[in-house]
Structures are given as structure tokens and as C-alpha cells.
Design a protein around this motif. Structure first.
Motif, PDB file in Angstrom:
ATOM      1  N   UNK A   1       1.165  -1.300  -0.316  1.00 48.59           N
ATOM      2  CA  UNK A   1      -0.435   0.337  -0.224  1.00 48.59           C
ATOM      3  C   UNK A   1       0.867   0.946   0.360  1.00 48.59           C
ATOM      4  N   UNK A   2       0.123   2.338  -1.290  1.00 52.81           N
ATOM      5  CA  UNK A   2       1.301   4.086  -0.526  1.00 52.81           C
ATOM      6  C   UNK A   2       0.750   4.462   0.692  1.00 52.81           C
ATOM      7  N   UNK A   3       1.397   5.145   0.611  1.00 47.52           N
ATOM      8  CA  UNK A   3       0.810   6.311   1.963  1.00 47.52           C
ATOM      9  C   UNK A   3      -0.222   7.478   1.935  1.00 47.52           C
ATOM     10  N   UNK A   4      -0.063   7.270   0.237  1.00 49.30           N
ATOM     11  CA  UNK A   4      -1.248   8.529  -0.020  1.00 49.30           C
ATOM     12  C   UNK A   4      -1.794   7.773  -1.202  1.00 49.30           C
ATOM     13  N   UNK A   5      -3.091   7.570  -1.329  1.00 44.95           N
ATOM     14  CA  UNK A   5      -3.728   7.506  -2.537  1.00 44.95           C
ATOM     15  C   UNK A   5      -5.057   8.548  -2.797  1.00 44.95           C
ATOM     16  N   UNK A   6      -5.211   8.414  -4.199  1.00 41.85           N
ATOM     17  CA  UNK A   6      -6.524   8.869  -4.539  1.00 41.85           C
ATOM     18  C   UNK A   6      -6.926   8.744  -5.638  1.00 41.85           C
ATOM     19  N   UNK A   7      -8.328   8.663  -5.993  1.00 41.40           N
ATOM     20  CA  UNK A   7      -9.008   7.935  -6.646  1.00 41.40           C
ATOM     21  C   UNK A   7      -9.641   8.917  -8.548  1.00 41.40           C
ATOM     22  N   UNK A   8      -9.826   8.860  -9.493  1.00 40.18           N
ATOM     23  CA  UNK A   8     -10.033   9.076 -10.516  1.00 40.18           C
ATOM     24  C   UNK A   8     -10.620   8.325 -11.242  1.00 40.18           C
ATOM     25  N   UNK A   9     -11.949   7.914 -11.036  1.00 39.07           N
ATOM     26  CA  UNK A   9     -12.895   7.562 -11.654  1.00 39.07           C
ATOM     27  C   UNK A   9     -12.329   6.342 -10.969  1.00 39.07           C
ATOM     28  N   UNK A  10     -12.133   4.983 -11.873  1.00 42.35           N
ATOM     29  CA  UNK A  10     -12.037   3.381 -11.246  1.00 42.35           C
ATOM     30  C   UNK A  10     -10.235   3.482 -11.219  1.00 42.35           C
ATOM     31  N   UNK A  11      -9.865   4.320 -11.202  1.00 43.58           N
ATOM     32  CA  UNK A  11      -7.857   3.917 -11.605  1.00 43.58           C
ATOM     33  C   UNK A  11      -7.650   5.029  -9.918  1.00 43.58           C
TER      34      UNK A  11
ATOM     35  N   UNK B   1       4.298   7.102  -2.247  1.00 46.82           N
ATOM     36  CA  UNK B   1       5.067   6.440  -1.848  1.00 46.82           C
ATOM     37  C   UNK B   1       6.049   7.865  -1.485  1.00 46.82           C
ATOM     38  N   UNK B   2       6.157   8.585  -1.677  1.00 47.48           N
ATOM     39  CA  UNK B   2       7.327   8.763  -1.399  1.00 47.48           C
ATOM     40  C   UNK B   2       8.614   8.693  -2.387  1.00 47.48           C
ATOM     41  N   UNK B   3       8.361   7.986  -3.357  1.00 45.31           N
ATOM     42  CA  UNK B   3       9.150   7.509  -5.106  1.00 45.31           C
ATOM     43  C   UNK B   3       9.981   6.612  -4.247  1.00 45.31           C
ATOM     44  N   UNK B   4       9.156   5.420  -3.278  1.00 43.53           N
ATOM     45  CA  UNK B   4       9.720   4.437  -2.255  1.00 43.53           C
ATOM     46  C   UNK B   4       8.924   3.410  -3.145  1.00 43.53           C
ATOM     47  N   UNK B   5       9.451   3.019  -4.326  1.00 40.69           N
ATOM     48  CA  UNK B   5       9.324   1.761  -5.010  1.00 40.69           C
ATOM     49  C   UNK B   5       7.758   2.543  -6.044  1.00 40.69           C
TER      50      UNK B   5
ATOM     51  N   UNK C   1       3.731  16.759  -6.073  1.00 41.25           N
ATOM     52  CA  UNK C   1       3.970  15.468  -5.257  1.00 41.25           C
ATOM     53  C   UNK C   1       5.709  15.482  -5.196  1.00 41.25           C
ATOM     54  N   UNK C   2       6.247  16.089  -6.808  1.00 37.63           N
ATOM     55  CA  UNK C   2       7.810  15.969  -6.784  1.00 37.63           C
ATOM     56  C   UNK C   2       7.932  14.200  -7.128  1.00 37.63           C
ATOM     57  N   UNK C   3       6.871  13.849  -8.074  1.00 36.63           N
ATOM     58  CA  UNK C   3       7.459  12.247  -8.328  1.00 36.63           C
ATOM     59  C   UNK C   3       7.045  12.538  -9.918  1.00 36.63           C
ATOM     60  N   UNK C   4       7.833  11.356 -10.831  1.00 40.29           N
ATOM     61  CA  UNK C   4       7.658  11.697 -12.164  1.00 40.29           C
ATOM     62  C   UNK C   4       6.001  10.472 -11.767  1.00 40.29           C
ATOM     63  N   UNK C   5       4.895  10.612 -12.888  1.00 40.50           N
ATOM     64  CA  UNK C   5       3.872   9.571 -13.323  1.00 40.50           C
ATOM     65  C   UNK C   5       3.934   8.850 -13.923  1.00 40.50           C
ATOM     66  N   UNK C   6       4.313   7.712 -13.110  1.00 38.53           N
ATOM     67  CA  UNK C   6       4.074   6.311 -13.684  1.00 38.53           C
ATOM     68  C   UNK C   6       2.385   5.177 -13.920  1.00 38.53           C
TER      69      UNK C   6
END
Length: 336
Positions: A101-111, A116-120, A150-155
Motif C-alpha cells: 500500500x502507498x501512504x497516499x492515494x486518490x481516486x480518478x474515476x475507477x483508477x 509513497x515518496x518515490x519508494x518503489x 508531489x515532485x514525482x514522475x508519473x507512472x
């Protein structure tokens, strides 16, 4: 291949079959006494300007000029699996997400957008199960904005090779310049045979990753966020085989209903090929059985030959491949 009543090969695939699993034969060498052919099986993800794009089980895309086709047909959505517990892609995607599990999550429709600060990558990527509720380009723009904040690349994490997987989404991402950086496979198997493989003597089980366990874990300098991710899941177990100064081997298991997941199985390089990985897996399987699990899953990279031999010997088999697509570099960013 499709053969007509007259004994001739026929192409029975059209652009209307985009999204279906197909098998085609194409000519790869002509103008020679012995013409050569090759077969491709996968999901037909597009047929534009006289070119077919077929995404194979491993996620690789094959471009085939329609002029090279000599035969083709639609085939069942997924091949019959010869061993391992029955499971749908969606069930395994949800179970594997709950195990990391991440430390933060949000729904975009069903996505589900996960961070998690870039950890994995698993904990820092979109799990696109279903409809995002927006046209794809707008959804991807929202994804890039969310991770950028969040300063992260989108995957985006996708899957191929089973019924209900996302070959069409993979093709759309590639068309938009998203780059597939990592591919691996999710394997499944029965749990009881794993528990029976070794005595498991000397393995210490814990509910938390202690300092000794972390010294063997391959990701050094584990942060507080990483510890939260490692400790996430419905029922988490950590296994440690004590060694000289640091553990000889470690592993992690998450029990979730009928499923047990194995991860972070690491062995001291000087002690490999002595059965320690099997010992760790067997020790973790026992409490999972006690909690009612009957099946197991794990993830293995496609080029990890040693792990693949080990898991196949324990009765595991590949269920599907999964991939992480990274957003295209912004113009002028200098990223390659």
C-alpha cells in the motif's frame, strides 16, 4: 492458422477485431526459393494505414504490414492455464495492490493514484482498473499534474497476457510517448506444497521489519515512508534466518483472504544455492495456511533466471506480465 475448405490459408481478421486476441501468420522473407513465415499471437491493438499492431503476452508490440499477412484468425481471449489456482487479472491486481500500500492515494474515476515518496514504482504509480471517468488524454493530464504536485514522475502500471488485461491501454500510452521502463511477471501457485518443502528450522518470524531484517533488505537507507509500505497489508509477516553478523536470508509475506504473497526474499550472496530461499518461503507459508490462505502469488523479473527456476520448482507458473510506463519527458527537460 485458419484453413479454408479448399486447403488454403485465409486471413479472417479485420480492423473490426481490434481489442481481440488473434493469431496471425506473416511472410518475413520473399523472392527466394523457400519463403519463410512467422506466427504472432496477441491482442490486436490497432490496424491503421495498412499496419497491424499486435501486443504479445509479454507486452512487446509487433508491427505487421497487412500486405505480409498470409493467414489469421481470432482466438480465445486467454489460453487455458495448465496449473496454479484459478484467478482473474482483476482479483490479482487488487490483492497485489493491498499487499503493497502507498501512504497516499486518490481516486480518478475507477483508477487509483498511489504515492509513497518515490519508494518503489508499485507504490508510486496509477493502477488503472476500469474507467477514469475522463477521456484518456484528460485523464493522463490529471495524472501528470497529481504526481507533479508531489515532485514525482508519473507512472502507470498496466498488465498484459491474461483475460481482462490492458493491451489496448499499453498501445495508447506508447502512442502518446509513454516509455515502458520495467516489466515483470506475476506468478501463482498452491500454498500447501510450499509449506511442505522444508523444515524451516531456525527461521525467526515477526510482525515487523526489525533492524536485522533491514540490514539484508536490498534497498538501503530505508525511510519512515518505506517502513510504512513494508508494514502495509491485511496480515504481514517477516522472516529472518540469522547469520554471522547479518541475516543469512529474509522474506516478507502478506496474507489476504485465500491469498498469500511472497516478496523481498533475499539471501546472502555467499550462501546462495543452499536452499535458504525455499526455507524462508516454507516458514512464511505456515502461518499463512493457519490464517486460511490456500493460494500464493509472487512477482519475478523476466531476466531473473535463478528465481524463475526456484519458483517453477515450487509449483508456480506465470499468470500475467505487468509493466510500468513512465510519462514522456517534457520538452527541453534534457531527459532521455
Amino acid at each position: 492458422m485458419e484453413i479454408s475448405a479448399g486447403g488454403r490459408l485465409e486471413v479472417r481478421v479485420t480492423a473490426a477485431d481490434v481489442g481481440k486476441r488473434v493469431s496471425v501468420r506473416r511472410l518475413i522473407q520473399s523472392g527466394v526459393p523457400e519463403e519463410k513465415f512467422t506466427d504472432t499471437v496477441g491482442v490486436l491493438t490497432s490496424w491503421d494505414d495498412g499496419v497491424l499492431l499486435i501486443t504479445r503476452k509479454d507486452g512487446e508490440s509487433v508491427r505487421i504490414p497487412e500486405s505480409a499477412l498470409v493467414a489469421g484468425k481470432v482466438v480465445p481471449a486467454a489460453p487455458a492455464r495448465r496449473r496454479g489456482p484459478a484467478a482473474s487479472y482483476e482479483e490479482l491486481a487488487q490483492v497485489s495492490s493491498r499487499a503493497w500500500r502507498p501512504v497516499e492515494s486518490e481516486r480518478l474515476g475507477e483508477w487509483e493514484l498511489r504515492a509513497a515518496s518515490g519508494f518503489t514504482r508499485r507504490a508510486n504509480s496509477v493502477l488503472p482498473l476500469g474507467d477514469p471517468g475522463l477521456p484518456l488524454d484528460e485523464a493522463l493530464t490529471a495524472v501528470r499534474h497529481w504526481y507533479g504536485e508531489r515532485g514525482l514522475p508519473a507512472y502507470v502500471q498496466t498488465a498484459t497476457g491474461a483475460e481482462g488485461t490492458q493491451e489496448l491501454l499499453c498501445a495508447e500510452l506508447e502512442r502518446r510517448g509513454w516509455v515502458r521502463e520495467v516489466s515483470a511477471e506475476l506468478w501463482t501457485g498452491a500454498l500447501a506444497p510450499v509449506a511442505d518443502r522444508a523444515e524451516g528450522a531456525g527461521v525467526e518470524l515477526s510482525r515487523t521489519a526489525d533492524e536485522a531484517w533491514l540490514t539484508r533488505y536490498q534497498r538501503k537507507g530505508v525511510s519512515e515512508v518505506a517502513l510504512k509500505v513494508l508494514g502495509s497489508g491485511p496480515s504481514v509477516w517477516f522472516a529472518t534466518v540469522p547469520g554471522d553478523g547479518s541475516p543469512a536470508a529474509i522474506g516478507r509475506c502478506v496474507v489476504d483472504g485465500r491469498w498469500a504473497s511472497f516478496a523481498a526474499v533475499e539471501v546472502d550472496p555467499a550462501l546462495r544455492r543452499r536452499g535458504l530461499a525455499t526455507t524462508v518461503l516454507a516458514a512464511l507459508a505456515r502461518p499463512a495456511l493457519d490464517e486460511g490462505a490456500s493460494a500464493a502469488w509472487l512477482q519475478v523479473e523476466q531476466d531473473n533466471t535463478g528465481a524463475r527456476v526456484l519458483y517453477a520448482g515450487l509449483g508456480f507458473a506465470a499468470h500475467h506480465a505487468y509493466h510500468h510506463y513512465r510519462e514522456p519527458a517534457a520538452p527541453g527537460s534534457g531527459q532521455s
